[in-house]
Design an enzyme around this catalytic site. Structure first.
Site, PDB file in Angstrom:
ATOM      1  N   ASP A 110       0.696  -1.241  -0.059  1.00 49.54           N
ATOM      2  CA  ASP A 110      -0.130   0.104  -0.060  1.00 49.54           C
ATOM      3  C   ASP A 110       1.042   1.252   0.009  1.00 49.54           C
ATOM      4  O   ASP A 110       1.819   1.294   0.915  1.00 49.54           O
ATOM      5  CB  ASP A 110      -0.874  -0.163   1.163  1.00 49.54           C
ATOM      6  N   ASP A 143      -4.368   2.611  -4.553  1.00 46.72           N
ATOM      7  CA  ASP A 143      -3.011   2.613  -4.246  1.00 46.72           C
ATOM      8  C   ASP A 143      -2.798   1.228  -3.623  1.00 46.72           C
ATOM      9  O   ASP A 143      -1.555   1.256  -2.997  1.00 46.72           O
ATOM     10  CB  ASP A 143      -2.437   3.664  -3.882  1.00 46.72           C
TER      11      ASP A 143
END
Length: 193
Positions: free
Chosen positions: A77, A120
């Protein structure tokens, strides 16, 4: 003579039909490949997408279960990515995601599967033996350094967590949850520093 002309005309006609048929088949194959590409790849990063991931992993886990091999799922992440979109715009945010995808492709082996899981978040599936698993931490630390260096302007970093099938869990849902949980623990530890 007339028969020779008819044969020649038929040969020419057959040749023309064959060329058109070959062209049609080629065009259909290209359409099928394009459709498959769109169905399995993220259009922004050209990484595999979440839909592909679900189908693929189930097959891989079954195969690995049968062979008695392990697979490592790495959940990644980006840290502080939201600020890129907020401060620089979505176009620049998209470029960052494309660049991160390139870094991920260059950081892992060709046969490792890299997925844009959403926003993301990324997942890497790697079939590793015990020696390679111990080396994985250094690969991930190097990846983290590359991300931080390349995106220093934005203050972006990356957090990650790993889970190993079947050593730690025997199903996909728990594998993702465990890797995700470990990623958030790493993220929390960094914030506390």
């Amino acid at each position: 003579m007339r028969a020779e002309i008819q044969v020649k005309l038929l040969e020419n006609l057959l040749d023309e039909i064959t060329k058109r048929y070959d062209s049609f088949i080629k065009e259909q194959n290209e359409k099928i490949e394009d459709t498959l590409e769109k169905a399995t790849k993220d259009p922004l990063t050209d990484l595999y997408n979440r839909e592909f991931f679900s189908e693929y992993v189930e097959k891989i886990l079954k195969e690995n279960r049968r062979k008695g091999e392990s697979i490592t799922l790495i959940f990644l992440d980006l840290d502080n990515f939201k600020s890129v979109n907020d401060n620089y715009g979505h176009e620049e945010g998209d470029q960052v995601l494309k660049d991160v995808a390139t870094i991920l492709k260059n950081s892992f082996r060709d046969h490792d599967v890299i997925i844009r899981y959403g926003g993301d978040e990324f997942i890497v599936l790697a079939q590793l033996n015990r020696v390679e698993i111990s080396d994985l931490n250094s690969v991930l630390m190097s990846l983290k350094e590359r991300i931080e260096e390349n995106f220093k302007k934005y203050g972006i970093s990356i957090s990650y967590g790993m889970a190993i099938y079947p050593l730690e869990t025997d199903n996909l849902k728990d594998l993702i949850q465990l890797a995700d949980q470990r990623m958030y623990e790493q993220k929390k530890d960094i914030k506390e520093l």
